[in-house]
Design a protein around this motif. Structure first.
Motif: not given
Length: 682
Positions: A179-187, A199-203, A229-236, A256-261
Motif C-alpha cells: 500500500s505504501l509503495a503504491a502511494r510513494v511511487a505515485g507521488g 508515505a506513512t501508514g499503520q496496520a 522508485c517502484g523498482r527501488c522499493l521492490r528491491l528493499i 535511492n530509497c528507504h523504509l522503516r517499520i
C-alpha cells in the motif's frame, strides 16, 4: 550473500547491522562507501578491485564533493530535496540530499547541517557514498545515473526483540508495504513538495497485543521516475523478512530509497491518511433507487456528521471562551505595566550628562568594565568620591532600549540589600547609573582559577543564601511580583565584602495581582539556565527562576559551568547535571566539590547545598521548592528538618550534540552564555 552482523550502541533497543554489499564502511550514522557501478558484483559481494584510472579519486573530484556538501543544506531546506553538481569530465561530482517528508524547513536545515559535517570527513577515497540518518539522507557519486548504485550500497538494521505472531506479522508487513509503495511511487497524491514520494501508514497484525500495531514509512529520492522508485522499493521490501523474520521492526535502505517499520509510533499519525483523490471533471452523481442497507448506511453517515458538527461547535465555543479569558488577562497585565511605567519616574534621581562624562573621563576605554548586546558599562567616580557603574545604551540597539526601559521601571521600585541599587538616570544619552561592585560578577570570581581560590566555603554559602534572599524579595516581599528570567552567574555581582547582588532586570517580567504564571511567545534568557517548561513552552513562573537558582547552586559547589561538557574518570563527556546526579545516586557526592576548596568544608553543608540544587532543577515545576522554602532550608542547621528526595533533573544527558541515527535525538547544549531575545544574542 555474505553478511557481517555487528551491534550498534544506541539508547533505543539494540540494533543489528547487516552489510549487504562490498566496500561499505558502517558507522553510527549509516554510512556506505563504494566505487563506480559495475566495479563489484552485488550478488557475490567480493572485495572491490583496485580503482582504474577513470575511477581514481582525484583531489579535484574530492574538492567538488566537499563544496557541494557545504552548499547542500540551504539548497534543500525549503523543499526538502536538492540535487547539485559541479566540475567537468572525470572530476564532475553529483551530490543529493533529502529530508524525511514530515520534517519542517528548520528541522531539515539543522539535520542536513549535522549530516554534512559528519559525512564530509568519510569515504575520502570513494567515488560514490551514501549516509543515512533518521530524518535525512546524503549521497554523492561521479555520475547522475544513480540507479546503478542501488545494489552496491545497501543496509539493513533490525530490532532484536521478537514479535508475538511472526506469521501474521510478515503477512501484514507485505500488505502494508504494498500500500505504501503504491502511494510513494505515485507521488503521494500531489501534496506539498516535501511530502512527494513519501508515505506513512499503520496496520494491526496482533489484535489485543499492546505492540500489535506496526507503523511503516517509505521514501524515494525525488529525482527518480515513478518506475525507478517502484523498482527501488521492490528491491528493499523483502530484505527485512529475508534476514530478520520474527523481529519487531527495522530499517532497509539503499542509494535511492528507504523504509522503516516499528511497533511503536515515531512520526505524526496525522500523516497516515493519504490525501483524497480529486473527483473526475464533470462527474455528477445520479439518483437511484437505494436498498435498505444503503439507507441504513446513509443514516449512519448522517449521525456521524451530526456528531462531528456538535463536537466542532462545542470545541469552538470552548476556544472562544479561552481566548476571551486570555485577552482579558493580557489587558490586565498591560494596565498594570502602564501604571508601572507612568509611575517609573517617582523618586528618580536625574543626573546630567556633563557629570557622567566627568566621572568616567568622557567614557574612556580605560574605565570600560564590559560590553553586551545593549551597549557598554563604564566605571566612574563622582565628585564626592562615590564609585559608580554607568550602563550606556548603544545608539543602534533597539532591543537594548526596550530592555533598559523595562529595567528603569523595575529597578527604580526594587530596593533590597541583595539587589544592585539604581542610583540615577540620564535621559540625554539614555544612561543608567548603578552602585559599583568592586569584585565584579560571580561568573568571573567562580570560574577564574586564581579568583576561585579566594572563594572559601563560608563565602560560597553566603553567596548562595544572598541570592535566595534576593529571589524571595522579588517573588514575595516586593511591591511587585517580579520574575527575573535571566538569572545566571554573570548577572550576580559581588560587593567589597563578597555579598551577592542580583542585577540586569532588562528581561524581567512583573506579575499583576494574584497572577502566578504567564505564557510568553518569545522565551528569553540564557541556554543552560532556562527551565524546560519555559524554554520549550514559554511558561513563566517563580519556579522558572528557582530552576536557574538550582543551576547556580550546583555551579558554586562544583566550580564547573553547567553549559560546558566535562570529562569524568572512566566515563563519557557529560554536562554538570548528569555528573552531579550520578555522583549523588552513587553516594559519592563529595567527589563533585570544587577542588580549589582543598577539602576545607563541612560535608553536611555541602550535602545540603547539593540536595537543594537538585530539588530546584527537577523537571516538574511543582516539585521545585520556592524561595521561602530554600531560605528556610539554608538557615536551618538542625538535622531534624525533613527534605524530600529529588527526582532525576531535567536536561540530564551525556555527550552533547550527538545525534542518534535511528531516533534522531540531539542533546541540546551551548558552549557559551548567550541570552536569547527575539532570536538576537544579547
Amino acid at each position: 550473500m555474505p553478511a557481517m552482523p555487528s551491534v550498534m550502541s544506541s539508547p533505543a533497543p539494540a540494533l543489528v547491522l547487516l552489510l549487504l554489499a562490498a566496500s561499505i564502511a558502517a558507522s553510527h550514522a549509516g554510512v556506505a562507501c563504494g566505487d563506480s557501478p559495475g566495479s563489484t558484483s552485488p550478488s557475490r559481494a567480493p572485495a572491490p578491485s583496485p580503482p582504474t584510472s577513470n575511477t581514481t579519486n582525484s583531489s579535484a573530484f574530492r574538492a567538488n564533493v566537499l563544496a557541494l556538501l557545504n552548499a547542500l543544506p540551504h539548497a534543500a531546506a525549503s523543499s526538502g530535496f536538492a540535487s547539485l553538481s559541479s566540475g567537468a569530465g572525470g572530476d564532475r561530482a553529483f551530490v543529493r540530499g533529502i529530508c524525511r517528508g514530515d520534517s519542517t524547513q528548520s528541522e531539515c536545515l539543522a539535520n542536513l547541517e549535522v549530516a554534512v559535517r559528519d559525512f564530509g570527513g568519510r569515504c575520502a577515497s570513494s567515488r560514490s557514498a551514501a549516509a543515512w540518518y533518521d530524518k535525512c539522507c546524503v549521497t554523492y557519486a561521479d555520475t547522475n545515473a544513480s540507479v546503478g548504485y542501488e545494489d552496491l550500497l545497501q543496509e539493513v538494521l533490525f530490532d532484536r526483540n521478537k514479535v508475538s505472531d511472526p506469521d501474521s506479522y510478515d503477512r501484514t508487513y507485505y500488505e502494508l508495504m504494498k500500500s505504501l509503495a503504491a502511494r510513494v511511487a505515485g507521488g503521494a497524491g500531489g501534496g506539498p513538495a516535501r511530502m512527494s514520494m513519501f508515505a506513512t501508514g499503520q496496520a494491526v497484525y496482533a489484535p489485543g497485543d499492546p505492540k500489535g500495531t506496526m507503523y511503516g514509512l517509505m521514501q524515494c529520492m525525488r529525482d527518480l521516475s515513478a518506475a525507478e522508485c517502484g523498482r527501488c522499493l521492490r528491491l528493499i521490501v523483502p530484505k527485512l523478512p529475508t534476514c530478520c523474520s520474527g523481529y519487531q521492526g527495522g530499517v532497509a535502505r539503499n542509494f535511492n530509497c528507504h523504509l522503516r517499520i516499528q511497533v511503536y509510533t515515531y512520526y505524526d499519525l496525522a500523516l497516515n491518511a493519504p490525501p483524497p483523490a480529486p473527483a473526475p471533471p464533470g462527474s455528477v452523481p445520479f439518483p437511484s433507487q437505494s436498498s435498505p442497507d444503503e439507507r441504513r448506511g446513509r443514516r449512519r453517515r448522517l449521525q456521524h456528521v451530526i456528531l462531528v458538527v456538535a463536537i466542532s461547535v462545542g470545541t469552538l465555543f470552548v476556544l472562544v471562551v479561552v481566548l476571551a479569558c486570555v485577552r482579558r488577562q493580557r489587558r490586565r497585565i498591560k494596565q498594570v505595566n502602564k501604571e508601572h511605567q507612568d509611575n517609573a519616574g517617582e523618586g528618580m534621581n536625574y543626573i546630567s550628562l556633563q557629570v557622567l562624562r566627568a566621572a568616567t573621563s568622557n567614557f574612556s576605554i580605560s574605565n570600560k568594565l564590559g560590553e553586551g548586546g545593549y551597549g557598554e558599562v563604564f566605571k566612574g567616580e563622582l565628585r564626592d568620591g562615590k564609585e559608580i557603574a554607568v550602563k550606556r545604551l548603544s545608539a543602534n540597539s533597539t532591543q537594548g532600549f526596550n530592555e533598559l526601559k523595562n529595567e528603569l521601571v523595575l529597578a527604580n521600585k526594587l530596593k533590597h540589600k541583595n539587589l544592585v541599587q539604581l542610583l540615577g538616570v540620564c535621559l540625554q544619552e539614555k544612561l543608567l547609573v548603578y552602585e559599583y561592585m568592586p569584585n565584579g560578577s560571580l561568573d568571573t570570581a567562580l570560574f577564574d582559577p586564581e579568583k576561585a581560590n579566594q572563594l572559601d566555603w563560608t563565602k560560597r554559602t553566603g553567596i548562595i543564601s544572598g541570592i535566595a534572599r534576593g529571589l524571595l524579595y522579588l517573588h514575595e516581599d516586593s511591591r511587585l511580583k517580579v520574575i527575573h528570567r535571566d538569572l545566571k552567574p554573570s548577572n550576580v555581582l559581588l560587593d567589597v565584602d563578597m555579598n551577592p547582588k542580583i542585577s540586569d532586570f532588562g528581561l524581567s517580567r512583573a506579575f499583576g495581582g494574584d497572577q502566578s504564571i504567564d505564557i510568553t511567545k518569545r522565551p528569553v534568557g540564557t541556554l543552560g539556565y532556562m527551565s524546560p517548561e519555559y524554554a520549550y513552552c514559554g511558561q513563566v513562573s517563580t519556579k522558572s527562576d528557582m530552576y536557574s537558582f538550582g543551576i547556580i547552586v550546583l555551579e558554586i559547589v562544583t566550580g564547573r559551568r553547567n553549559n560546558r561538557s566535562l570529562e569524568d574518570n572512566n566515563s563519557a563527556s557529560r554536562f554538570l547535571l548528569s555528573y552531579v546526579w550520578d555522583k549523588w545516586s552513587a553516594g559519592t557526592t563529595h567527589e563533585v566539590v570544587d577542588p580549589s576548596l582543598r577539602g576545607r568544608y563541612p560535608e553536611g553543608e555541602v550535602l545540603r547545598c547539593v540536595w537543594i540544587g537538585l530539588l530546584c532543577v527537577q523537571e516538574d515545576p511543582s516539585a521545585r521548592p520556592d524561595a521561602a522554602e530554600v531560605v528556610l532550608m539554608l538557615d536551618s542547621h538542625s538535622t531534624s528538618i525533613t527534605m524530600r528526595t529529588p527526582s532525576r533533573p531535567a536536561f540530564c544527558f551525556t555527550q552533547p550534540g550527538v545525534v542518534n541515527p535511528v531516533l534522531g535525538y540531539s542533546a541540546p547544549g551551548s558552549n557559551n552564555e548567550v541570552s536569547i531575545s527575539d532570536l538576537q544574542p544579547r
